[in-house]
Design an enzyme around this catalytic site. Structure first.
Site, mmCIF file in Angstrom:
data_model
loop_
_atom_site.group_PDB
_atom_site.id
_atom_site.type_symbol
_atom_site.label_atom_id
_atom_site.label_comp_id
_atom_site.label_asym_id
_atom_site.label_seq_id
_atom_site.Cartn_x
_atom_site.Cartn_y
_atom_site.Cartn_z
ATOM 1 N N ARG A 1 0.871 -1.175 0.000
ATOM 2 C CA ARG A 1 0.000 0.000 0.000
ATOM 3 C C ARG A 1 0.903 1.219 0.000
ATOM 4 O O ARG A 1 1.773 1.358 0.863
ATOM 5 C CB ARG A 1 -0.887 -0.016 1.247
ATOM 6 C CG ARG A 1 -1.796 1.197 1.435
ATOM 7 C CD ARG A 1 -2.530 1.049 2.770
ATOM 8 N NE ARG A 1 -3.519 2.103 2.963
ATOM 9 C CZ ARG A 1 -3.242 3.291 3.494
ATOM 10 N NH1 ARG A 1 -2.001 3.603 3.863
ATOM 11 N NH2 ARG A 1 -4.204 4.186 3.650
ATOM 12 N N SER B 1 -12.525 -4.676 2.568
ATOM 13 C CA SER B 1 -12.732 -3.858 3.760
ATOM 14 C C SER B 1 -14.218 -3.837 4.079
ATOM 15 O O SER B 1 -15.034 -3.479 3.231
ATOM 16 C CB SER B 1 -12.253 -2.423 3.518
ATOM 17 O OG SER B 1 -10.855 -2.379 3.369
ATOM 18 N N LYS C 1 -4.468 6.434 8.950
ATOM 19 C CA LYS C 1 -5.520 7.088 8.174
ATOM 20 C C LYS C 1 -6.598 7.577 9.131
ATOM 21 O O LYS C 1 -6.740 7.066 10.241
ATOM 22 C CB LYS C 1 -6.100 6.138 7.120
ATOM 23 C CG LYS C 1 -6.764 4.900 7.669
ATOM 24 C CD LYS C 1 -7.077 3.879 6.596
ATOM 25 C CE LYS C 1 -8.164 4.322 5.656
ATOM 26 N NZ LYS C 1 -8.610 3.252 4.746
#
Length: 210
Positions: free
Chosen positions: A42, A111, A141
């Protein structure tokens, strides 16, 4: 034959936003050697060419270590570098399309935030695992949705590995494993630690021997 994801257990390591490919590999290599179960690539801070370069380099590293590489958000990139699979957020594309592109053995994750119905839909569409979170405030995040350990228990009936993510530590991870998490997903808790390998081992200790 069971799916490659079915027996997954341990630390699901997620890479940080590292622009320097050589440094990313240098930081990741010892963590694969120390027993990370899966690695997710990521990186929100590099362009498409940089992501391709990094994913390709990590795939070679993971192949040598025997660790599946899963690419965040981008099934086409996963296919291009021969990764084991892809992880899709709510707005990152269609699970069935990713399955068609990557094949029956690919590890495709979804997710599911704080909603069991998202997990049910994902598994019906062909997801190999479901991820819930954030369980705790995260450094990686902004988190507006908070998952509860009961979600992990409810998801046991889905028959796929359950991933917990979001602000996990070696202390708060163990109760999530007890609630049914098969994998603890971590970025900064390992990569930003003074001793990343020791930090990884702390998370691994959340999993009692079977």
């Amino acid at each position: 034959m069971p799916h490659p994801a079915s027996a997954a257990r341990g630390v699901y390591l997620i890479t940080p936003d590292e622009a320097d490919t050589a440094r990313l590999l240098e930081r990741t290599r010892p963590l694969l050697a120390a027993g990370a179960a899966w690695l997710q690539y990521r990186n929100k801070a590099v362009d498409a060419a940089g992501r391709h370069e990094q994913a390709q380099a990590l795939q070679a590293l993971c192949a040598a270590a025997g660790v599946p590489l899963i690419v965040n958000d981008d099934a086409a990139l996963a296919a291009a570098v021969g990764a084991a699979g892809v992880h899709l957020g709510e707005d990152d594309g269609d699970i069935a399309a990713a399955r068609a592109l990557l094949g029956a053995d690919a590890i495709i994750g979804a997710s599911c935030y704080d909603r069991i119905e998202l997990a049910q839909r994902a598994v019906a569409a062909g997801a190999s695992y479901v991820a819930f979170g954030a369980f705790f405030p995260s450094r990686s995040k902004a988190t507006t949705r908070r998952a509860h350990p009961q979600l992990l228990r409810e998801a046991a009936t889905l028959g796929v590995p359950r991933v917990a993510i979001g602000g996990l530590t070696a202390d708060n991870g163990a109760p999530l494993v007890a609630a049914g998490a098969d994998l603890l997903a971590v970025i900064s808790g390992v990569y930003a630690a003074d001793d990343p390998v020791a930090a990884l081992r702390g998370y691994q200790a959340c999993f009692p021997p079977r």
